[in-house]
Scaffold this motif. Structure first.
Motif, short mmCIF file in Angstrom:
data_model
loop_
_atom_site.label_atom_id
_atom_site.label_comp_id
_atom_site.label_asym_id
_atom_site.label_seq_id
_atom_site.Cartn_x
_atom_site.Cartn_y
_atom_site.Cartn_z
N ALA A 60 -5.22 9.54 -1.70
CA ALA A 60 -4.49 8.26 -1.71
C ALA A 60 -2.98 8.43 -1.78
N GLY A 61 -2.31 7.41 -1.34
CA GLY A 61 -0.88 7.24 -1.63
C GLY A 61 0.05 8.26 -1.01
N ILE A 62 -0.08 8.50 0.30
CA ILE A 62 0.83 9.45 0.95
C ILE A 62 1.87 8.66 1.74
N LEU A 63 3.12 8.91 1.41
CA LEU A 63 4.21 8.12 1.99
C LEU A 63 4.62 8.66 3.35
N TRP A 64 4.87 7.74 4.27
CA TRP A 64 5.42 8.15 5.57
C TRP A 64 6.92 7.88 5.60
N TYR A 65 7.41 7.39 4.49
CA TYR A 65 8.79 6.91 4.41
C TYR A 65 9.24 7.15 2.98
N PRO A 66 10.43 7.72 2.78
CA PRO A 66 10.83 8.06 1.41
C PRO A 66 11.12 6.81 0.58
N ALA A 67 10.21 6.43 -0.21
CA ALA A 67 10.38 5.25 -1.05
C ALA A 67 9.53 5.44 -2.27
N HIS A 68 9.69 4.61 -3.25
CA HIS A 68 8.90 4.63 -4.47
C HIS A 68 9.25 5.84 -5.34
N PRO A 69 9.07 5.71 -6.62
CA PRO A 69 9.41 6.82 -7.51
C PRO A 69 8.52 8.04 -7.29
N GLY A 70 9.13 9.24 -7.42
CA GLY A 70 8.34 10.48 -7.33
C GLY A 70 7.33 10.52 -8.46
N GLY A 71 6.36 11.41 -8.32
CA GLY A 71 5.34 11.53 -9.37
C GLY A 71 4.15 10.64 -9.09
N ILE A 72 4.43 9.44 -8.57
CA ILE A 72 3.35 8.50 -8.34
C ILE A 72 2.65 8.82 -7.02
N TYR A 73 3.44 9.10 -6.01
CA TYR A 73 2.87 9.29 -4.67
C TYR A 73 3.15 10.69 -4.14
N GLY A 74 2.38 11.05 -3.11
CA GLY A 74 2.66 12.24 -2.33
C GLY A 74 3.35 11.81 -1.05
N ALA A 75 3.70 12.79 -0.21
CA ALA A 75 4.43 12.40 1.00
C ALA A 75 4.14 13.34 2.16
N LEU A 76 4.34 12.79 3.36
CA LEU A 76 4.28 13.59 4.58
C LEU A 76 5.35 13.11 5.55
N PHE A 103 -2.30 6.72 4.21
CA PHE A 103 -0.87 6.46 4.19
C PHE A 103 -0.56 5.18 3.44
N HIS A 104 0.55 5.26 2.72
CA HIS A 104 0.83 4.15 1.80
C HIS A 104 2.30 3.76 1.82
N HIS A 105 2.52 2.49 1.81
CA HIS A 105 3.82 1.96 1.40
C HIS A 105 3.58 0.58 0.83
N THR A 106 4.16 0.31 -0.31
CA THR A 106 3.88 -0.95 -0.99
C THR A 106 4.42 -2.16 -0.24
N GLY A 107 5.39 -1.92 0.68
CA GLY A 107 5.92 -3.01 1.50
C GLY A 107 6.45 -4.15 0.66
N PRO A 108 6.05 -5.38 0.97
CA PRO A 108 6.63 -6.52 0.26
C PRO A 108 6.20 -6.61 -1.20
N SER A 109 5.19 -5.85 -1.58
CA SER A 109 4.78 -5.87 -3.00
C SER A 109 5.62 -4.93 -3.85
#
Ligand SMILES: Cc1cc2nc3c(=O)[nH]c(=O)nc-3n(C[C@H](O)[C@H](O)[C@H](O)COP(=O)(O)O)c2cc1C
Length: 686
Positions: A60-76, A103-109
């Motif tokens: 879960a929770g892999i970012l395609w865009y650098p956003a959100h605090p580190g620690g919570i999500y992973g990234a690619l 892939f995850h981004h919280t978007g408007p939330s």
């Protein structure tokens, strides 16, 4: 074979066949290193799941865009994440477990965008236009077409990296009020251009372009699954099942390898960002129509069933599943796969245990919501203390086998004895009552089992002690200095529980004032004879404590006690001496309990100073120092536990090593989550 369909393989694509119908539902663990890098903690945790026999893991929770605090999500979103991801995938594959990346981004939330401005979404919305007044929803700004193009490009690039890292596929996350979900839903999407809400083609366009783009770059056969909301609840314009069926048809035509059907609720309510419903203390009126589903196959399973009728792609159902519910849904053709979230957090070995028919050895999720507490902290599980601490709490053979005596057969003592025995120690577990479980029975009776259910903890640990370990169990035996002197263990672990001290107030010893100790004694026999559930029911008909009851203590014991009594028609008030309430109750429950008690007009006073108690009731000063009196038929002291070290201290002169675990260490160790975690930690360290 009892769970035949659940255990049968499923061909997802020409190149990917799952060994069973169980999928690890994507869930953020918050175990990542800073700056979104892969951590050993993430790998160890998912490895435990892979070893447990699940058919497919969704990371879960892999970012395609650098956003959100580190620690919570992973990234690619950058090549720098590839080495970590490759290592991760390789470790899952070692156990024959395929793995997708969600892939995850919280978007408007999101609370804001990455520059501190308004979070982005399909449309510009002011706070008052929001679906709900929930504080986590903020005014949004509209993404420009160029920005949409940029996100699409980044998303597809990230999927290409996922393939390079060895992932077997990707999951496009279009559920739960996040980035892509917001384009699908009228709640967020008010656009009128090609990504607008006016047609299904337009609202799914971004998602479809992303899927096409992934296919183009990763190959037609690279598996792409999608997660959508089957239904949204609680807001004007919330997506209906009819709408999600149309969306599913479009996805089906695109050849996605599965459609995973979740759901989402806007506040003030249930099923919000973590899609589950906790009808504690009671379901809201507007949720009552859903309660049959909640108690049956789950709040969202019917959406999967309806979507399955209109698509060919395998459909995934989710929500509070167990092996029987899952089998029923699958065998009746209501879904093709079952996603398991907290079920696998509680017991990563669930799939293998189902396969091997070791049903009674499954550790059950008790729906305590500890995994969401704190909402932004590393996840932990009440019943699986090793979650996220797999290496630290691994059960390995002891270097030297010792004679261990554990005193106290509550959750801390049972877990400690179980683990120590599995490690090869000679363990004696001493319990003064005639059965294991300690105060869990009373807790279970007070909590009920509609929402949170503690009974499986008692059942599981008892079985492990009595049938699955070499523990020498001595029931009806008090752990005394004499016994220890006679047995001469190398080490004693004291898990006898804390003290429920009564406050030092004149009148506290009156007959109309009682605490947990007396109440436990009074409830012991009925609990034994009737069991927690039936006694819980019976107390609805009869609870001879008078009608006006004052509870002293506003933390977990006091608040849950107030809910219990109010449900039984009592006129209840809570007096708390500190300035806060609800300590020990996961926020998910506390928010609801506080709201419910307010609606039911249960006064809760903090900062009070108790003066004295007489036969009429409680005399106290309020937080302004004013003299107050509450007339009471009965006063119940439900304050927190204080440490109880007397036994341990008296043993130190005769045993070389004495430890204290669980609530004997006081309030900070008093919850079930602490007890089991301390028992486990002690067991692996002896
Ligand atoms: C703490 C927590 C975190 C979650 N994080 C995600 C997530 O990142 N992505 C997602 O699609 N679902 C997420 N979910 C939802 C789960 O995937 C699943 O749908 C939900 O927990 C219901 O399944 P369960 O009853 O088997 O746990 C999360 C759920 C929980 C409880």
């Amino acid at each position: 074979m009892y769970h035949k369909t659940l255990l049968s393989p499923l061909k997802l694509t020409d190149t990917l066949t799952l060994k069973n119908r169980m999928i690890k539902s994507p869930q953020s663990t918050m175990y990542w290193d800073d700056d979104y890098f892969m951590s050993d903690r993430v790998i160890d945790f998912y490895e435990s799941i892979a070893k447990g026999g699940v058919g497919l893991i969704i990371l879960a929770g892999i970012l395609w865009y650098p956003a959100h605090p580190g620690g919570i999500y992973g990234a690619l979103y950058d090549d720098k994440y590839l080495p970590g991801m490759k290592k991760f995938v390789e470790r899952m594959h070692r156990h024959g477990c395929p793995v997708f990346c969600q892939f995850h981004h919280t978007g408007p939330s999101s609370p804001s965008d990455d520059k501190g401005g308004r979070p982005f979404g399909p449309s510009r919305l002011e706070q008052e236009e929001m679906a709900s007044p929930l504080p986590y929803l903020h005014a949004t700004r509209e993404l420009t077409l160029e920005e949409i193009e940029e996100h699409k490009r980044r998303y597809i690039d990230a999927a290409v990296r996922a393939k390079e890292a060895g992932f077997d596929g990707v999951e496009v996350h279009a559920a739960h009020g996040y980035f892509l979900a917001s384009f699908l839903s009228r709640v967020w999407n008010r656009r009128t251009d090609q990504y607008g809400i006016q047609s299904f083609e337009n609202r799914t366009r971004l998602m479809v372009e992303i899927i096409d783009g992934i296919r183009e770059r990763c190959g037609e056969d690279f598996p792409v699954g999608v997660r959508i909301n089957g239904e949204e609840y609680g807001a004007k314009g919330a997506m209906t099942l009819e709408e999600s069926r149309e969306i599913a048809k479009i996805l089906d035509k695109k050849g996605v390898c599965y459609i995973s059907v979740s759901g989402y609720g806007f506040g003030p309510l249930p099923m919000t960002y973590v899609p589950d419903y906790f009808p504690y203390p009671e379901p809201e009126d507007y949720m009552k129509p859903y309660m049959d589903r909640y108690r049956g196959d789950g709040v969202y399973a019917y959406c999967a069933e309806e979507i399955k009728k209109v698509v060919n792609a395998p459909v995934v159902a989710v929500g509070r599943m167990d092996e029987n519910k899952a089998e029923r849904i699958l065998s009746r053709g209501k879904a093709d796969l079952i996603a398991l979230g907290r079920t696998l957090w509680a017991d990563p070995e669930f799939p293998n245990k189902v396969r091997d028919g070791r049903i009674d050895d499954i550790v059950r999720c008790t729906r305590c919501a500890t995994c969401e507490d704190p909402p932004r902290g590393a996840r932990r599980c009440r019943v699986n203390p090793a979650m996220g601490r797999e290496t630290e709490l691994e059960i390995k053979p002891a270097a030297t086998f010792r004679k261990v005596m554990v005193i106290g057969g509550g959750p801390a003592g049972m877990e400690c004895a179980r683990v120590a025995s599995l490690r090869g120690h000679h363990v004696t577990l001493v319990e003064k009552a005639s059965r294991l479980g300690g105060r869990l029975f009373l807790a279970s009776m007070i909590k009920g089992s509609d929402v949170e259910d503690v009974k499986p903890v008692i059942k599981y640990l008892t079985r492990q002690i009595t049938e699955r370990s070499g523990v020498d169990l001595r029931l009806n035996t008090k752990g005394t200095v004499e016994l220890v002197a006679k047995e001469r263990p190398d080490v004693v672990v004291v898990a006898t529980g804390g003290t429920y001290a009564l406050p030092d107030v004149p009148g506290i010893r009156r007959w109309n004032v009682q605490g947990v100790k007396t109440m436990s004694k009074l409830a012991a026999l009925p609990l034994r004879v009737l069991g927690p559930d039936r006694l819980n029911e019976l107390t609805r008909l009869m609870l001879p404590l008078g009608s006006r009851i004052t509870i002293i203590g506003g933390q977990i014991e006091g608040i849950q006690g107030a809910v219990f009594l109010k449900k039984r028609g009592k006129n209840v008030a809570v007096l708390e001496t500190s300035d806060h309430i609800g300590e020990g109750i996961p926020p998910r429950y506390m928010e609801r309990a506080a709201d419910w008690l307010k609606k039911k007009e249960v006064p809760i006073s903090t900062g009070v100073t108790l003066q004295f108690i007489d036969k009429e009731g409680v005399h106290y000063r309020d937080d302004q120092g004013r003299e107050c009196f509450r007339k009471s038929d009965f006063v119940l002291v439900l304050t927190r536990q204080t440490p109880e070290h007397a036994l341990a201290d008296s043993l130190r002169t005769i045993v070389p090593e004495v430890h204290v675990i669980g609530s004997a260490n006081g309030a900070a160790s008093s919850l079930i989550v602490h007890a089991i975690a301390e028992g486990r930690a002690m067991g692996v360290n002896l």
